[in-house]
Design an enzyme around this catalytic site. Structure first.
Site, PDB file in Angstrom:
ATOM      1  N   ASN A 119      12.655  20.578 -25.802  1.00  0.00           N
ATOM      2  CA  ASN A 119      13.289  21.141 -26.673  1.00  0.00           C
ATOM      3  C   ASN A 119      13.060  20.963 -28.073  1.00  0.00           C
ATOM      4  O   ASN A 119      13.139  19.837 -28.599  1.00  0.00           O
ATOM      5  CB  ASN A 119      14.858  20.764 -26.323  1.00  0.00           C
ATOM      6  N   LYS A 131      13.626  22.275 -30.858  1.00  0.00           N
ATOM      7  CA  LYS A 131      14.794  22.244 -31.671  1.00  0.00           C
ATOM      8  C   LYS A 131      14.375  23.232 -32.959  1.00  0.00           C
ATOM      9  O   LYS A 131      13.410  24.193 -32.732  1.00  0.00           O
ATOM     10  CB  LYS A 131      15.774  21.032 -32.087  1.00  0.00           C
ATOM     11  N   HIS A 142      23.509  23.982 -25.213  1.00  0.00           N
ATOM     12  CA  HIS A 142      23.092  22.742 -25.746  1.00  0.00           C
ATOM     13  C   HIS A 142      24.242  22.196 -26.628  1.00  0.00           C
ATOM     14  O   HIS A 142      24.843  23.094 -27.375  1.00  0.00           O
ATOM     15  CB  HIS A 142      21.786  23.023 -26.592  1.00  0.00           C
ATOM     16  N   GLU A 159      24.434  20.935 -29.270  1.00  0.00           N
ATOM     17  CA  GLU A 159      24.324  21.283 -30.850  1.00  0.00           C
ATOM     18  C   GLU A 159      24.948  22.736 -30.902  1.00  0.00           C
ATOM     19  O   GLU A 159      25.565  22.916 -32.063  1.00  0.00           O
ATOM     20  CB  GLU A 159      22.975  21.105 -31.239  1.00  0.00           C
ATOM     21  N   GLU A 188      23.056  15.804 -20.837  1.00  0.00           N
ATOM     22  CA  GLU A 188      22.862  15.314 -22.222  1.00  0.00           C
ATOM     23  C   GLU A 188      23.934  14.770 -22.777  1.00  0.00           C
ATOM     24  O   GLU A 188      24.715  15.620 -23.431  1.00  0.00           O
ATOM     25  CB  GLU A 188      22.068  16.225 -22.857  1.00  0.00           C
ATOM     26  N   GLY A 231      19.357  11.943 -30.154  1.00  0.00           N
ATOM     27  CA  GLY A 231      18.751  11.940 -31.268  1.00  0.00           C
ATOM     28  C   GLY A 231      19.099  10.511 -31.917  1.00  0.00           C
ATOM     29  O   GLY A 231      18.961  10.211 -33.204  1.00  0.00           O
ATOM     30  N   SER A 254      17.476  10.794 -26.073  1.00  0.00           N
ATOM     31  CA  SER A 254      16.462   9.798 -26.574  1.00  0.00           C
ATOM     32  C   SER A 254      15.428   9.317 -25.324  1.00  0.00           C
ATOM     33  O   SER A 254      15.079   8.360 -25.359  1.00  0.00           O
ATOM     34  CB  SER A 254      17.254   8.659 -27.008  1.00  0.00           C
TER      35      SER A 254
HETATM   36  O1  LIG Z   1      18.975  17.159 -27.213  1.00  0.00           O
HETATM   37  C1  LIG Z   1      17.847  16.861 -26.471  1.00  0.00           C
HETATM   38  C2  LIG Z   1      17.542  15.645 -26.672  1.00  0.00           C
HETATM   39  O2  LIG Z   1      17.056  15.277 -27.893  1.00  0.00           O
HETATM   40  P1  LIG Z   1      16.544  13.752 -27.950  1.00  0.00           P
HETATM   41  O3  LIG Z   1      15.300  13.639 -26.998  1.00  0.00           O
HETATM   42  O4  LIG Z   1      15.752  13.992 -29.605  1.00  0.00           O
HETATM   43  O5  LIG Z   1      17.448  12.746 -28.032  1.00  0.00           O
HETATM   44  N1  LIG Z   1      17.281  17.658 -25.582  1.00  0.00           N
HETATM   45  O6  LIG Z   1      17.831  18.955 -25.471  1.00  0.00           O
END
Ligand SMILES: O=C(COP(=O)(O)O)NO
Length: 252
Positions: free
Chosen positions: A12, A14, A97, A99, A169, A175, A215
């Site tokens: 991803n 982003k 997701h 976010e 997740e 992150g 992560s």
């Molecule tokens: O959101 C994430 C994970 O992000 P990280 O690997 O940067 O923690 N995947 O969709």
């Protein structure tokens, strides 16, 4: 006998990248000769770069949108239609997701609606779920996961599930560098799979890939990959780096 679930690693990206950095990343992936017979690999660029990535990335690697809208076309400024993806020979999208849930207020019901619409348009979907830190600390993890799964189970047919990958997740691991321990991740995946067995079917529970995100790095992916209910990863930050190719090989 049950068919083993094929390992699945998503990247991803982003809201990151540029034409130059993406061409470098695509070149790295094309040169890596990834073991696509053993692992499904799908990368999710930002929407403006979907066509560039699809037209330059090895066709054995999948490309995914990071989000779609639940309509074919129309007055929905800023949104991406599933038809655009199919037009570009792109067969995947992420939905739900954390976010998007956090910054754009996407509810689990809304996520289920767009997931079903995308599936009905012929796409495959990486559907994301996961609890926040306060939800984990207050012991609400399983209840939250159940609440995120319920609308999905209500919307999808058994056949739909064949084109769904679930991404667990935990928000507190995204992150932050605070990766879930193998036991924490395995427990959550095991709960999700048991929830599917009870509320959808044992067959769907057995066949559905449940991948971990939060992560993941080349350094921690090996021990996570050894967990029985972890079928792969959804990688954020590390998917922008060459180490992504190591994560793809985590279970080999
Ligand atoms: O959101 C994430 C994970 O992000 P990280 O690997 O940067 O923690 N995947 O969709």
């Amino acid at each position: 006998t049950t068919t083993p679930r094929k390992f699945f690693v998503g990247g991803n990206w982003k809201m990151n990248g540029s034409t130059k950095s993406i061409q470098t990343l695509v070149d790295t992936l094309n040169k890596a000769h990834l073991p696509v017979e053993q692992v499904d690999v799908v990368v999710a660029p930002p929407a403006p770069y979907l066509a560039l990535v699809r037209s330059t990335l090895d066709s054995k690697l999948g490309v995914s949108a990071q989000n779609v809208y639940a309509a074919k076309s129309g007055a929905f400024t800023g949104e991406t239609s599933p038809l655009f993806l199919k037009d570009l020979d792109i067969h995947w999208t992420l939905t739900g997701h954390s976010e998007r849930r956090q910054y754009f207020r996407e509810s689990s019901e809304y996520v289920a609606e767009k997931t079903k619409f995308a599936l009905d348009q012929g796409l495959s979907v990486i559907a994301c779920i996961g609890e926040s830190l306060i939800e984990r600390e207050t012991g609400a993890t399983n209840a939250v996961l159940a609440s995120q799964l319920e609308p999905l189970a209500a919307a999808l047919t058994a056949a739909d599930w064949a084109r769904v990958v679930l991404a667990y997740e935990p928000v507190w691991a995204i992150g932050t560098g605070k990766v879930a321990t193998p036991a924490q991740a395995q427990d959550a995946h095991k709960y999700i799979r048991s929830w599917l067995a009870k509320h959808v079917s044992p067959a769907v529970a057995q066949a559905t890939r449940i991948i971990y995100g939060g992560s993941v790095t080349a350094g921690n992916c090996g021990e996570l990959a050894r967990m029985g209910d972890i079928d792969g990863f959804l990688v954020g930050g590390a998917s922008l780096k060459p180490e992504f190719t190591q994560i793809v090989k985590a279970r080999l």
